[in-house]
Design a protein around this motif. Structure first.
Motif, PDB file in Angstrom:
ATOM      1  N   THR A 570       0.830  -1.367   0.107  1.00  0.00           N
ATOM      2  CA  THR A 570      -0.009  -0.137  -0.103  1.00  0.00           C
ATOM      3  C   THR A 570       0.922   1.300   0.046  1.00  0.00           C
ATOM      4  O   THR A 570       1.575   1.400   0.766  1.00  0.00           O
ATOM      5  N   LEU A 571       0.483   2.234  -0.960  1.00  0.00           N
ATOM      6  CA  LEU A 571       1.430   3.403  -1.083  1.00  0.00           C
ATOM      7  C   LEU A 571       0.607   4.552  -1.045  1.00  0.00           C
ATOM      8  O   LEU A 571      -0.745   4.528  -1.365  1.00  0.00           O
ATOM      9  N   LYS A 572       0.827   5.730  -0.558  1.00  0.00           N
ATOM     10  CA  LYS A 572       0.261   6.815  -0.532  1.00  0.00           C
ATOM     11  C   LYS A 572       0.872   7.790  -1.669  1.00  0.00           C
ATOM     12  O   LYS A 572       2.028   7.708  -1.668  1.00  0.00           O
ATOM     13  N   LYS A 574       0.986  11.061  -3.293  1.00  0.00           N
ATOM     14  CA  LYS A 574       0.714  12.786  -3.050  1.00  0.00           C
ATOM     15  C   LYS A 574       0.591  13.512  -4.419  1.00  0.00           C
ATOM     16  O   LYS A 574       1.254  13.169  -5.404  1.00  0.00           O
ATOM     17  N   VAL A 613      -4.264  13.324  -1.265  1.00  0.00           N
ATOM     18  CA  VAL A 613      -3.270  12.132  -0.865  1.00  0.00           C
ATOM     19  C   VAL A 613      -4.018  10.881  -1.505  1.00  0.00           C
ATOM     20  O   VAL A 613      -4.908  10.722  -0.606  1.00  0.00           O
ATOM     21  N   LEU A 614      -3.452  10.165  -2.070  1.00  0.00           N
ATOM     22  CA  LEU A 614      -4.364   8.992  -2.530  1.00  0.00           C
ATOM     23  C   LEU A 614      -3.789   7.554  -2.010  1.00  0.00           C
ATOM     24  O   LEU A 614      -2.464   7.505  -2.011  1.00  0.00           O
ATOM     25  N   ASP A 615      -4.624   6.905  -1.687  1.00  0.00           N
ATOM     26  CA  ASP A 615      -4.152   5.531  -1.112  1.00  0.00           C
ATOM     27  C   ASP A 615      -4.285   4.486  -2.146  1.00  0.00           C
ATOM     28  O   ASP A 615      -5.210   4.310  -2.820  1.00  0.00           O
ATOM     29  N   LYS A 617      -3.623   0.774  -3.128  1.00  0.00           N
ATOM     30  CA  LYS A 617      -3.664  -0.712  -2.722  1.00  0.00           C
ATOM     31  C   LYS A 617      -3.254  -1.624  -3.722  1.00  0.00           C
ATOM     32  O   LYS A 617      -3.979  -1.963  -4.579  1.00  0.00           O
TER      33      LYS A 617
END
Length: 632
Positions: A570-572, A574, A613-615, A617
């Motif tokens: 899982t990455l954020k 920006k 900021v998007l998650d 997955k």
């Protein structure tokens, strides 16, 4: 005065006895990058036997990048000297009797506009020194060590001014060293389409390809690369047999030169993160000469599908699919003119069940151009015949297949073939073991090249997230992305996102795919919309062999690709690269295993801005693609 002070250099003519090795320091020059972070020192030493050698070091913000390393090139001109009644050079090492005679300093700070690229403007900003030497045994032999310091790294080459006696030069070896801090590891592949492995600086089975990223033990990143390799033999990298933690250049055979000429640039890129190496790869273009094609109106980047049936019916179906999917080109590959791996094939004749004139006309009416594959045998035998013929046919580009790569002979042949294509308004895509070194700046009809382990071999996702930090630092690569082939070892969103992460002005999509395989998958909207050239490129985040997020802008729209390795994560993400105060629609294409569709890619559309900021997955071997467009 300010220009002189911008380049820090010291000339020490008094022979100062060094504490170690009984050597004498006779000349020392230090040059800094424009931002003063990089410092490169070049100096000459004399041993107790009176033999000389030239060395250099490089540091970044006080941290060592290159420890003391020798600059050495070996020549054997005795046959030319005998034939021309000249004095025969008898030095064991050509550089051992070089006398320092002078220095020239310069600097440059200009901005140029590429015809296409990863950004619309490129800054060429460096400090430079040229160190002149002559041989004590024969003053007609002179050499310059040319050094440029950019904010992105250091470039060094050997330059041979004109010999007044006309002696021809035979370079037998170039032994430029790169001594690295203990604990450094290299990202190594044995050949241009090989797999990568992170290795210590010991026990390599063979020479390693360039560009070669290096993970330094002090936290810095470096990358060894080659630029402007256009009339020379290719250099790869080997481990020194005599010095620990030291890499050395190894030429693919000898080089025959006529002065004046320079070697390719040996480039040491330096950054605080592996992602910055990608963003700084303009240094390789800057080390090549400007565009030599006067009229470039016919050079058109675009997306391309390979047609696999080699029939008129299949060609028309591919053209119709190209129109539907906003592709600009169709490629006819392997064997359209008969068996390719023989001297006896004639590439002026269409042997497949294709009416070439009808196909080209059909494509022209619909705005779709045609590319043709031609293998080395026919290229070598028929270049002067087929290139004018293909122009007459209305062909837009030629894909060179199975070219020979490495030797001086085949390097100059490839460059001449690119020029001949330019003379006939043909674009070029070079496949197999050949890799670019910035030639696209000089001849922008060279759109892309393979030299990459792509979807022909169906690599895994970990390999795919290694490539942006390795092969793609050297320039555009034709990975040959697929979508429907069942052999793909990644998710479909991973394949979608590669079109944003991987740079290629001629982007091959649907490599193993036929139009009939498509069921109007809605997520292909991303490939419909994405261009192949960019005004701006940002590496948002990434770790080599683990994951990467790349954002690229064309006009007002942004296209973002995220890839993960074989491991899910899982990455954020920006979106702070977006301009403030503007709302965007984010079209997000992501893997969704709950879907019943064959590709299992879902689409989400949300409003975002600079603060979002998007998650993300990401499934194992997965990815995510985003198209960002301003709201009206």
């Amino acid at each position: 005065m300010k220009k002189i002070l911008a380049i820090i250099f010291t000339l020490v003519f008094t022979h100062t006895l060094l504490a170690q090795k009984g050597m004498i320091d006779s000349t020392k020059i230090t040059i800094t990058s424009p931002d003063r972070n990089i410092l490169c020192t070049v100096y000459q030493k004399i041993d107790e036997k009176g033999k000389k050698a030239i060395f250099y070091t490089v540091s970044y913000k006080g941290k060592a990048v290159i420890l003391e390393s020798e600059l050495d090139i070996q020549l054997d001109n005795h046959l030319s000297e005998l034939a021309m009644a000249l004095k025969v050079d008898k030095t064991e090492k050509w550089c051992e009797d070089l006398q320092f005679v002078g220095i020239k300093t310069s600097q440059k700070d200009t901005t140029w506009k590429p015809l296409y690229g990863e950004r619309s403007l490129i800054r060429d900003h460096y400090q430079a020194v040229n160190l002149a030497f002559k041989k004590a045994s024969n003053a007609d032999y002179t050499l310059e060590i040319q050094v440029r310091a950019y904010d992105a790294g250091v470039a060094i080459r050997y330059y041979f001014p004109e010999n007044p006696k006309g002696s021809y030069y035979q370079i037998t070896a170039e032994n430029t060293e790169f001594a690295l801090p203990s604990g450094t590891t290299a990202f190594y592949t044995q050949w241009a389409q090989g797999k990568y492995a992170e290795l210590p600086l010991e026990n390599w089975v063979d020479a390693g390809e360039r560009p070669m990223p290096l993970r330094l033990s002090n936290g810095l990143w470096a990358c060894l690369a080659e630029a402007q390799m256009v009339d020379y033999a290719r250099a790869k990298f080997i481990i020194s047999k005599t010095k620990k933690n030291t890499i050395q250049t190894a030429l693919y055979g000898g080089v025959d030169g006529i002065t004046y000429f320079g070697t390719p640039w040996r480039v040491i890129m330096i950054a605080e993160s592996e992602g910055k190496l990608i963003e700084n790869n303009d240094i390789i273009l800057n080390l090549n000469t400007p565009n030599k094609i006067a009229n470039t109106d016919w050079i058109k980047p675009g997306k391309i599908i390979r047609e696999m049936t080699l029939t008129t019916e299949g060609a028309k179906a591919a053209i119709d699919f190209a129109v539907k999917r906003n592709l600009q080109y169709v490629l006819f590959d392997w064997k359209w003119y008969g068996p390719a791996l023989t001297w006896d094939t004639d590439a002026t004749q269409v042997k497949a069940k294709m009416d070439m004139a009808e196909i080209v006309a059909y494509g022209k009416e619909r705005g779709v151009g045609i590319w043709l594959y031609v293998n080395l045998q026919s290229l070598y035998k028929q270049a002067d015949e087929i290139f004018p013929l293909y122009k007459k046919w209305g062909i837009k580009g030629v894909k060179f297949g199975f070219v020979q790569a490495g030797s001086h002979r085949w390097t100059t042949w490839v460059e001449e073939a690119i020029k001949k294509c330019a003379d006939n308004q043909l674009m070029v895509n070079i496949h197999d073991d050949w890799r670019p070194t910035g030639e696209m700046r000089t001849y922008p009809n060279l759109m892309t090249a393979e030299g990459v382990r792509g979807n022909e071999e169906m690599p895994d996702a970990t390999h795919n997230v290694t490539l942006p930090f390795t092969r793609y630092i050297g320039g555009a690569a034709d990975y040959t992305i697929c979508y429907f082939d069942k052999r793909i070892k990644t998710t479909h969103a991973h394949q979608l996102a590669m079109a944003a992460v991987y740079y290629s002005p001629l982007q091959t999509l649907f490599w193993y795919d036929q139009p009939k395989a498509s069921n109007d998958e809605p997520e292909l909207e991303f490939w419909n919309k994405i261009p192949t050239t960019w005004d701006e490129t940002r590496v948002i985040q990434g770790e080599i062999s683990k994951y990467i997020t790349t954002a690229r802008r064309n006009g007002k729209d942004w296209f973002v690709g995220t890839l993960t390795s074989n491991e899910g994560r899982t990455l954020k993400i920006k979106l702070d690269f977006l301009p403030k105060g503007i709302k965007y629609t984010a079209n997000i294409y992501a893997d969704d295993s709950s879907l019943t569709s064959a590709t299992k890619v879902g689409i989400q559309r949300i409003t975002v801005d600079n603060a979002t900021v998007l998650d993300a997955k990401l499934l194992p071997s997965g990815g995510q693609a985003i198209w960002l467009t301003p709201q009206k």
